[in-house]
Design a protein around this motif. Structure first.
Motif, short mmCIF file in Angstrom:
data_model
loop_
_atom_site.label_atom_id
_atom_site.label_comp_id
_atom_site.label_asym_id
_atom_site.label_seq_id
_atom_site.Cartn_x
_atom_site.Cartn_y
_atom_site.Cartn_z
N ALA A 20 14.08 5.03 -12.62
CA ALA A 20 15.34 4.41 -13.05
C ALA A 20 16.51 5.00 -12.27
N TRP A 21 16.49 6.32 -12.05
CA TRP A 21 17.56 6.96 -11.30
C TRP A 21 17.60 6.46 -9.86
N VAL A 22 16.42 6.35 -9.22
CA VAL A 22 16.35 5.85 -7.84
C VAL A 22 16.86 4.41 -7.78
N GLY A 23 16.45 3.57 -8.72
CA GLY A 23 16.92 2.19 -8.74
C GLY A 23 18.42 2.09 -8.92
N LYS A 24 18.97 2.91 -9.83
CA LYS A 24 20.42 2.91 -10.06
C LYS A 24 21.17 3.38 -8.83
N THR A 25 20.64 4.41 -8.15
CA THR A 25 21.29 4.93 -6.95
C THR A 25 21.27 3.91 -5.82
N VAL A 26 20.13 3.24 -5.63
CA VAL A 26 20.04 2.22 -4.57
C VAL A 26 21.00 1.08 -4.87
N ARG A 27 21.08 0.66 -6.12
CA ARG A 27 21.99 -0.42 -6.50
C ARG A 27 23.44 -0.01 -6.26
N GLN A 28 23.77 1.25 -6.57
CA GLN A 28 25.13 1.75 -6.37
C GLN A 28 25.49 1.79 -4.89
N VAL A 29 24.57 2.26 -4.05
CA VAL A 29 24.82 2.31 -2.61
C VAL A 29 25.01 0.89 -2.06
N VAL A 81 0.84 -1.20 0.00
CA VAL A 81 0.00 0.00 0.00
C VAL A 81 0.87 1.25 0.00
N GLU A 82 1.92 1.25 0.82
CA GLU A 82 2.81 2.41 0.87
C GLU A 82 3.53 2.61 -0.46
N ILE A 83 3.97 1.51 -1.08
CA ILE A 83 4.64 1.62 -2.38
C ILE A 83 3.68 2.19 -3.42
N LEU A 84 2.43 1.74 -3.41
CA LEU A 84 1.43 2.25 -4.34
C LEU A 84 1.19 3.75 -4.12
N ILE A 85 1.13 4.17 -2.85
CA ILE A 85 0.95 5.60 -2.55
C ILE A 85 2.13 6.41 -3.05
N ILE A 86 3.35 5.89 -2.90
CA ILE A 86 4.54 6.60 -3.38
C ILE A 86 4.50 6.71 -4.90
N ILE A 87 4.07 5.66 -5.60
CA ILE A 87 4.00 5.70 -7.06
C ILE A 87 2.96 6.71 -7.52
N VAL A 88 1.79 6.70 -6.88
CA VAL A 88 0.75 7.65 -7.25
C VAL A 88 1.20 9.08 -6.96
N ALA A 89 1.83 9.31 -5.80
CA ALA A 89 2.33 10.65 -5.48
C ALA A 89 3.39 11.07 -6.49
N GLY A 90 4.27 10.17 -6.85
CA GLY A 90 5.30 10.47 -7.85
C GLY A 90 4.69 10.79 -9.21
N LEU A 91 3.62 10.09 -9.54
CA LEU A 91 2.94 10.36 -10.80
C LEU A 91 2.35 11.76 -10.82
N PHE A 92 1.76 12.19 -9.69
CA PHE A 92 1.20 13.54 -9.62
C PHE A 92 2.29 14.60 -9.55
N ILE A 93 3.37 14.34 -8.84
CA ILE A 93 4.42 15.34 -8.66
C ILE A 93 5.28 15.48 -9.92
N LEU A 94 5.74 14.34 -10.46
CA LEU A 94 6.66 14.38 -11.59
C LEU A 94 5.96 14.35 -12.94
N GLY A 95 4.79 13.77 -12.98
CA GLY A 95 4.10 13.63 -14.25
C GLY A 95 4.49 12.34 -14.93
N GLU A 109 5.65 11.80 -17.83
CA GLU A 109 6.83 11.85 -18.71
C GLU A 109 8.13 11.61 -17.93
N ARG A 110 8.22 12.20 -16.74
CA ARG A 110 9.47 12.12 -15.98
C ARG A 110 9.50 11.00 -14.95
N LEU A 111 8.37 10.37 -14.66
CA LEU A 111 8.33 9.32 -13.64
C LEU A 111 9.22 8.12 -13.98
N PRO A 112 9.21 7.58 -15.22
CA PRO A 112 10.08 6.43 -15.51
C PRO A 112 11.57 6.75 -15.35
#
Length: 126
Positions: free
Chosen positions: A31-40, A8-22, A24-27
């Protein structure tokens, strides 16, 4: 990493990201968040391996107290007391009743209830 975050929390974060970033920029942001987490994670693994190589056998002596702290963080008083009290006698169930053969326990639980009859109390159903 995401042990304490549910779907539920992940879904809320995705929906919030969709509204905030739109849309076009959400994917690209995901990808940037995934790459950063993998790098850390890779940096942490590399640091641990380097520390293990440099310290040698003392590394395990250092890890033991940290593992004990992790166990304390996941401490559940109910489970600890139950394990302590009934771990010695495997014939007893944690609710204090002696172990019942499955055939007799099944017959009392699976039979249909009579009119006005209450279901049996199950302390493990909480």
């Amino acid at each position: 990493m995401f042990d304490s975050i549910g779907w539920v929390e992940i879904l809320i974060i995705i929906v919030a990201g969709l509204f905030i970033l739109g849309p076009e920029r959400l994917p690209s942001a995901a990808a940037w968040v995934g790459k950063t987490v993998r790098q850390v994670r890779d940096y942490a693994t590399g640091a641990r391996e380097q520390l293990k190589q440099e310290m040698g056998p003392e590394f395990e002596q250092l890890r033991k107290p940290l593992e004990d702290l992790r166990e304390l963080r996941n401490f559940d008083p109910k489970r600890a007391i139950t394990k302590h009290l009934w771990d010695d006698d495997p014939a007893e169930k944690p609710n204090g009743h002696p172990a019942v053969p499955p055939s007799s326990a099944q017959s009392t639980r699976d039979r249909p209830l009579q009119q006005g009859e209450r279901p049996p109390y199950d302390p493990d159903a909480t």
